[in-house]
Design a protein around this motif. Structure first.
Motif, PDB file in Angstrom:
ATOM      1  N   LEU A  19       0.833  -1.193   0.000  1.00  0.00           N
ATOM      2  CA  LEU A  19       0.000   0.000   0.000  1.00  0.00           C
ATOM      3  C   LEU A  19       0.872   1.249   0.000  1.00  0.00           C
ATOM      4  CD1 LEU A  19      -2.601  -1.039   2.740  1.00  0.00           C
ATOM      5  CD2 LEU A  19      -2.838  -1.263   0.260  1.00  0.00           C
ATOM      6  N   LEU A  20       0.291   2.361  -0.445  1.00  0.00           N
ATOM      7  CA  LEU A  20       0.991   3.632  -0.339  1.00  0.00           C
ATOM      8  C   LEU A  20       1.056   4.058   1.122  1.00  0.00           C
ATOM      9  CD1 LEU A  20      -0.167   6.029  -3.197  1.00  0.00           C
ATOM     10  CD2 LEU A  20       2.125   5.211  -2.732  1.00  0.00           C
ATOM     11  N   ARG A  21       2.154   4.681   1.511  1.00  0.00           N
ATOM     12  CA  ARG A  21       2.279   5.212   2.869  1.00  0.00           C
ATOM     13  C   ARG A  21       1.168   6.246   3.110  1.00  0.00           C
ATOM     14  NH1 ARG A  21       7.915   7.770   3.854  1.00  0.00           N
ATOM     15  NH2 ARG A  21       8.573   5.641   4.321  1.00  0.00           N
ATOM     16  N   LYS A  22       0.585   6.204   4.299  1.00  0.00           N
ATOM     17  CA  LYS A  22      -0.531   7.088   4.626  1.00  0.00           C
ATOM     18  C   LYS A  22      -0.127   8.551   4.491  1.00  0.00           C
ATOM     19  CE  LYS A  22      -4.106   7.777   8.120  1.00  0.00           C
ATOM     20  NZ  LYS A  22      -4.630   7.335   9.452  1.00  0.00           N
ATOM     21  N   ARG A  23       1.079   8.890   4.908  1.00  0.00           N
ATOM     22  CA  ARG A  23       1.538  10.271   4.820  1.00  0.00           C
ATOM     23  C   ARG A  23       1.598  10.746   3.380  1.00  0.00           C
ATOM     24  NH1 ARG A  23       6.527  10.116   7.432  1.00  0.00           N
ATOM     25  NH2 ARG A  23       7.732  10.171   5.515  1.00  0.00           N
ATOM     26  N   VAL A  24       1.979   9.871   2.453  1.00  0.00           N
ATOM     27  CA  VAL A  24       2.037  10.220   1.026  1.00  0.00           C
ATOM     28  C   VAL A  24       0.645  10.579   0.520  1.00  0.00           C
ATOM     29  CG1 VAL A  24       2.539   9.325  -1.277  1.00  0.00           C
ATOM     30  CG2 VAL A  24       4.101   8.832   0.604  1.00  0.00           C
ATOM     31  N   LYS A  25      -0.348   9.773   0.881  1.00  0.00           N
ATOM     32  CA  LYS A  25      -1.722  10.036   0.436  1.00  0.00           C
ATOM     33  C   LYS A  25      -2.248  11.342   1.022  1.00  0.00           C
ATOM     34  CE  LYS A  25      -2.979   5.828   1.706  1.00  0.00           C
ATOM     35  NZ  LYS A  25      -3.810   4.628   1.934  1.00  0.00           N
ATOM     36  N   LYS A  26      -1.950  11.584   2.277  1.00  0.00           N
ATOM     37  CA  LYS A  26      -2.414  12.827   2.906  1.00  0.00           C
ATOM     38  C   LYS A  26      -1.779  14.049   2.246  1.00  0.00           C
ATOM     39  CE  LYS A  26      -3.707  11.391   7.574  1.00  0.00           C
ATOM     40  NZ  LYS A  26      -3.421  11.571   9.023  1.00  0.00           N
ATOM     41  N   ASN A  27      -0.488  13.976   1.970  1.00  0.00           N
ATOM     42  CA  ASN A  27       0.193  15.104   1.333  1.00  0.00           C
ATOM     43  C   ASN A  27      -0.384  15.396  -0.045  1.00  0.00           C
ATOM     44  OD1 ASN A  27       1.861  15.506   3.522  1.00  0.00           O
ATOM     45  ND2 ASN A  27       3.546  14.283   2.697  1.00  0.00           N
ATOM     46  N   PHE A  28      -0.677  14.348  -0.807  1.00  0.00           N
ATOM     47  CA  PHE A  28      -1.265  14.547  -2.124  1.00  0.00           C
ATOM     48  C   PHE A  28      -2.652  15.174  -2.011  1.00  0.00           C
ATOM     49  CE2 PHE A  28       1.888  11.556  -3.895  1.00  0.00           C
ATOM     50  CZ  PHE A  28       2.224  12.263  -5.033  1.00  0.00           C
ATOM     51  N   CYS A  29      -3.445  14.727  -1.035  1.00  0.00           N
ATOM     52  CA  CYS A  29      -4.784  15.286  -0.852  1.00  0.00           C
ATOM     53  C   CYS A  29      -4.711  16.760  -0.466  1.00  0.00           C
ATOM     54  CB  CYS A  29      -5.542  14.488   0.202  1.00  0.00           C
ATOM     55  SG  CYS A  29      -6.030  12.834  -0.323  1.00  0.00           S
ATOM     56  N   ARG A  30      -3.761  17.115   0.400  1.00  0.00           N
ATOM     57  CA  ARG A  30      -3.599  18.513   0.803  1.00  0.00           C
ATOM     58  C   ARG A  30      -3.197  19.377  -0.392  1.00  0.00           C
ATOM     59  NH1 ARG A  30      -0.758  16.155   5.493  1.00  0.00           N
ATOM     60  NH2 ARG A  30      -2.189  16.169   7.277  1.00  0.00           N
ATOM     61  N   LYS A  31      -2.270  18.872  -1.194  1.00  0.00           N
ATOM     62  CA  LYS A  31      -1.853  19.619  -2.382  1.00  0.00           C
ATOM     63  C   LYS A  31      -3.028  19.820  -3.328  1.00  0.00           C
ATOM     64  CE  LYS A  31       3.014  18.221  -2.591  1.00  0.00           C
ATOM     65  NZ  LYS A  31       4.032  17.482  -3.381  1.00  0.00           N
ATOM     66  N   LEU A  32      -3.797  18.769  -3.526  1.00  0.00           N
ATOM     67  CA  LEU A  32      -4.904  18.830  -4.476  1.00  0.00           C
ATOM     68  C   LEU A  32      -5.978  19.809  -3.996  1.00  0.00           C
ATOM     69  CD1 LEU A  32      -5.065  17.228  -7.103  1.00  0.00           C
ATOM     70  CD2 LEU A  32      -6.728  15.736  -6.032  1.00  0.00           C
ATOM     71  N   ALA A  33      -6.172  19.897  -2.670  1.00  0.00           N
ATOM     72  CA  ALA A  33      -7.187  20.797  -2.133  1.00  0.00           C
ATOM     73  C   ALA A  33      -6.803  22.260  -2.320  1.00  0.00           C
ATOM     74  CB  ALA A  33      -7.403  20.506  -0.655  1.00  0.00           C
ATOM     75  N   LYS A  34      -5.513  22.552  -2.390  1.00  0.00           N
ATOM     76  CA  LYS A  34      -5.046  23.926  -2.520  1.00  0.00           C
ATOM     77  C   LYS A  34      -4.978  24.393  -3.975  1.00  0.00           C
ATOM     78  CE  LYS A  34      -2.175  23.675   1.651  1.00  0.00           C
ATOM     79  NZ  LYS A  34      -0.781  23.723   2.174  1.00  0.00           N
ATOM     80  N   VAL A  35      -4.870  23.472  -4.885  1.00  0.00           N
ATOM     81  CA  VAL A  35      -4.636  23.817  -6.288  1.00  0.00           C
ATOM     82  C   VAL A  35      -5.959  24.026  -7.013  1.00  0.00           C
ATOM     83  CG1 VAL A  35      -3.714  22.975  -8.475  1.00  0.00           C
ATOM     84  CG2 VAL A  35      -2.422  22.630  -6.380  1.00  0.00           C
ATOM     85  N   LYS A  36      -6.066  25.113  -7.773  1.00  0.00           N
ATOM     86  CA  LYS A  36      -7.270  25.401  -8.553  1.00  0.00           C
ATOM     87  C   LYS A  36      -7.053  25.167 -10.048  1.00  0.00           C
ATOM     88  CE  LYS A  36      -9.046  28.816  -5.274  1.00  0.00           C
ATOM     89  NZ  LYS A  36      -9.491  30.220  -5.088  1.00  0.00           N
ATOM     90  N   SER A  37      -5.790  25.240 -10.472  1.00  0.00           N
ATOM     91  CA  SER A  37      -5.491  25.046 -11.886  1.00  0.00           C
ATOM     92  C   SER A  37      -5.762  23.602 -12.300  1.00  0.00           C
ATOM     93  CB  SER A  37      -4.020  25.400 -12.162  1.00  0.00           C
ATOM     94  OG  SER A  37      -3.624  24.944 -13.430  1.00  0.00           O
ATOM     95  N   ARG A  38      -6.542  23.435 -13.354  1.00  0.00           N
ATOM     96  CA  ARG A  38      -6.845  22.090 -13.823  1.00  0.00           C
ATOM     97  C   ARG A  38      -5.593  21.375 -14.320  1.00  0.00           C
ATOM     98  NH1 ARG A  38     -11.241  20.427 -18.559  1.00  0.00           N
ATOM     99  NH2 ARG A  38     -10.876  18.164 -18.424  1.00  0.00           N
ATOM    100  N   LYS A  39      -4.731  22.121 -15.000  1.00  0.00           N
ATOM    101  CA  LYS A  39      -3.492  21.524 -15.507  1.00  0.00           C
ATOM    102  C   LYS A  39      -2.624  21.017 -14.373  1.00  0.00           C
ATOM    103  CE  LYS A  39       0.612  22.601 -18.265  1.00  0.00           C
ATOM    104  NZ  LYS A  39       1.333  23.648 -19.035  1.00  0.00           N
ATOM    105  N   ARG A  40      -2.513  21.824 -13.303  1.00  0.00           N
ATOM    106  CA  ARG A  40      -1.695  21.408 -12.161  1.00  0.00           C
ATOM    107  C   ARG A  40      -2.324  20.221 -11.442  1.00  0.00           C
ATOM    108  NH1 ARG A  40       2.724  19.895 -10.254  1.00  0.00           N
ATOM    109  NH2 ARG A  40       3.077  20.299  -8.042  1.00  0.00           N
ATOM    110  N   ARG A  41      -3.661  20.191 -11.358  1.00  0.00           N
ATOM    111  CA  ARG A  41      -4.330  19.051 -10.725  1.00  0.00           C
ATOM    112  C   ARG A  41      -4.056  17.762 -11.489  1.00  0.00           C
ATOM    113  NH1 ARG A  41      -8.506  19.960  -7.101  1.00  0.00           N
ATOM    114  NH2 ARG A  41      -9.547  18.070  -7.783  1.00  0.00           N
ATOM    115  N   VAL A  42      -4.060  17.844 -12.804  1.00  0.00           N
ATOM    116  CA  VAL A  42      -3.755  16.664 -13.627  1.00  0.00           C
ATOM    117  C   VAL A  42      -2.334  16.187 -13.355  1.00  0.00           C
ATOM    118  CG1 VAL A  42      -3.419  15.864 -15.992  1.00  0.00           C
ATOM    119  CG2 VAL A  42      -5.427  17.227 -15.420  1.00  0.00           C
ATOM    120  N   GLU A  43      -1.399  17.126 -13.202  1.00  0.00           N
ATOM    121  CA  GLU A  43      -0.021  16.760 -12.918  1.00  0.00           C
ATOM    122  C   GLU A  43       0.102  16.061 -11.565  1.00  0.00           C
ATOM    123  OE1 GLU A  43       2.055  20.434 -13.180  1.00  0.00           O
ATOM    124  OE2 GLU A  43       2.131  20.442 -15.382  1.00  0.00           O
ATOM    125  N   ILE A  44      -0.620  16.576 -10.557  1.00  0.00           N
ATOM    126  CA  ILE A  44      -0.557  15.982  -9.224  1.00  0.00           C
ATOM    127  C   ILE A  44      -1.153  14.576  -9.224  1.00  0.00           C
ATOM    128  CG2 ILE A  44      -1.402  16.188  -6.854  1.00  0.00           C
ATOM    129  CD1 ILE A  44      -1.211  19.216  -7.174  1.00  0.00           C
TER     130      ILE A  44
END
Length: 453
Positions: free
Chosen positions: A291-316
């Motif tokens: 499984l993915l480390r829990k901290r990795v998933k949380k960090n990705f979710c936090r990044k995704l919540a802050k980003v509004k750009s669709r292009k950047r969201r696709v990259e994440i």
């Protein structure tokens, strides 16, 4: 240990210099910078000066497109930048592109000579040995060797900041006998003061730290002590065994060898059962799944919540998918990040119909003579296909029974075309196993091909 020589001659080869230049001066952004433009305009004369510096054994890390700043004069060519990575503040040394080209030119051949000297289960900053390569080794060993019941896990405290240059030079002298090369690498080390730090921004640092730990730790554990399941990702160390007491003995040896080069192991080291999962390389690795480390998933979710750009969201999301695809995370993107179901292209059952109405078959087109007496499986065929040899030919799609390879062939044999027409109804519901035979026509007028069992 046999030492390698004539490395300088490999470094100054024109191919190596040009590839090093292209590796550093790449991408639209770098080429648009003032230094990138200068380097592209003066490519030939710059590479000539790089060759001369390397031959002399003395390399300057100062910028060439402008006068150096006071900080660069004081430090020897870099300026420092503080970054926050995984909650840790790190001081990064940033060099100009000209310096990075020179360092890259030196380290490409050096890394090539160092790679065969590493044990197979050490990774990080080694070509074709990334985190996923090491994880696959760990997963394979866990499945094949059921005697692994416990893990010992530790890492070195402030590895780059506590490296002592004298031990790195000792390791270099055990591997290389080219004095000019060793002098150049010693100058790279000397850019950091006091002889007790390794630059975190210099291309050579990863290779030299790997060499240091390979000489002073890895080979002792594998060759002298016979530790079967020993894995190292830069300064993170994992050992697997069936006995806790053996792992505590391994722990003592690791401490002894790390402390002998002036470094220490962090206090968070531990021995734990395999059932709890191995938290390593960004994954939680179990015997049956990963499984993915829990901290990795949380960090990705936090990044995704802050980003509004669709292009950047696709990259994440794409970067997370790059990690998740190596683990058992089938529903991660759907349930946690995208909030919508992801459908495979194959599930859409889309088909392409050419304008001429003819079918297109996958696979290589082969001569019918090359599959004589070879058992095949007829898949489908198309009538009246126009070719350079004329109209009216049949295109037949088939699969080799020996290896499952899809191919196709043309035929203009009236006998075979008649048989194919007779099989049309059967091929619509099932494939047919046949063997193509051949025999010469009476009188030597060519070859007859026909279907047989």
């Amino acid at each position: 240990m046999k030492r390698d020589g004539y490395i300088i001659e490999e470094i100054i080869e024109q191919t190596n210099l040009e590839e090093s230049f292209d590796d550093v001066v790449r991408g639209t952004l770098r080429k648009s910078l003032p230094e990138g433009k200068w380097l592209l305009e003066h490519r030939e004369e710059f590479l000539k000066s790089v060759r001369e510096e390397i031959v002399s054994g003395k390399i300057s890390l100062m910028p060439v497109h402008r006068a150096p700043t006071e900080e660069e004069l004081r430090t020897g060519g870099y300026h420092e930048k503080e970054i926050c990575e995984a909650g840790k503040n790190r001081l990064l040394q940033v060099y100009c592109m000209a310096a990075r080209i020179k360092i890259n030119a030196v380290m490409r051949p050096v890394d090539k000579h160092l790679r065969p000297r590493y044990i197979r289960t050490t990774s990080a900053s080694i070509k074709k040995r990334g985190m996923h390569d090491l994880m696959q080794y760990i997963r394979r060993d866990m499945m094949q060797d059921t005697s692994i019941l416990y893990w010992y896990k530790c890492d070195i405290k402030k590895c780059y900041d506590t490296v002592k240059h004298e031990f790195v030079l000792y390791a270099l002298n055990r591997v290389f006998k080219d004095k000019r090369l060793i002098a150049i690498l010693a100058d790279f080390l000397a850019t950091m003061p006091d002889g007790e730090r390794m630059s975190m921004g210099m291309r050579s640092s990863q290779g030299l730290v790997n060499l240091l730990l390979s000489v002073h730790l890895d080979h002792f554990m594998k060759d002298r002590y016979g530790v079967r399941h020993f894995y190292r990702y830069m300064d993170d160390i994992v050992v697997g065994a069936s006995d806790k007491r053996f792992l505590w003995l391994v722990r003592d040896e690791v401490h002894e060898h790390i402390e002998s080069i002036g470094q220490t192991i962090k206090k968070n080291e531990r021995v734990f059962p395999i059932e709890t999962g191995l938290d390593f390389l960004g994954y939680q690795i179990f015997t049956t799944h990963t499984l993915l480390r829990k901290r990795v998933k949380k960090n990705f979710c936090r990044k995704l919540a802050k980003v509004k750009s669709r292009k950047r969201r696709v990259e994440i999301v794409g970067s997370l998918y790059g990690m998740a695809k190596h683990a058992d995370c089938k529903h991660l993107l759907k349930k946690i990040l995208t909030k919508q179901e992801m459908i495979k292209f194959s599930d859409l059952n889309l088909t392409y119909t050419p304008k001429d109405g003819k079918k297109r078959f996958n696979g290589e087109c082969v001569r019918i003579s090359s599959i004589v007496n070879v058992p095949i499986e007829l898949i489908d065929f198309e009538r009246d296909v126009k070719t350079k040899q004329g109209d009216g030919r049949y295109l037949v799609s088939f699969r080799k029974l020996s290896n499952g390879q899809m191919s196709k062939f043309f035929t203009n044999s009236d006998e075979m075309k008649t048989m194919l027409d007779a099989m049309r109804g059967t091929l619509d519901t099932a494939s047919i196993a046949v063997t193509i035979r051949s025999e010469p026509f009476q009188g030597g007028g060519g070859t007859r091909y026909y279907f047989d069992d």
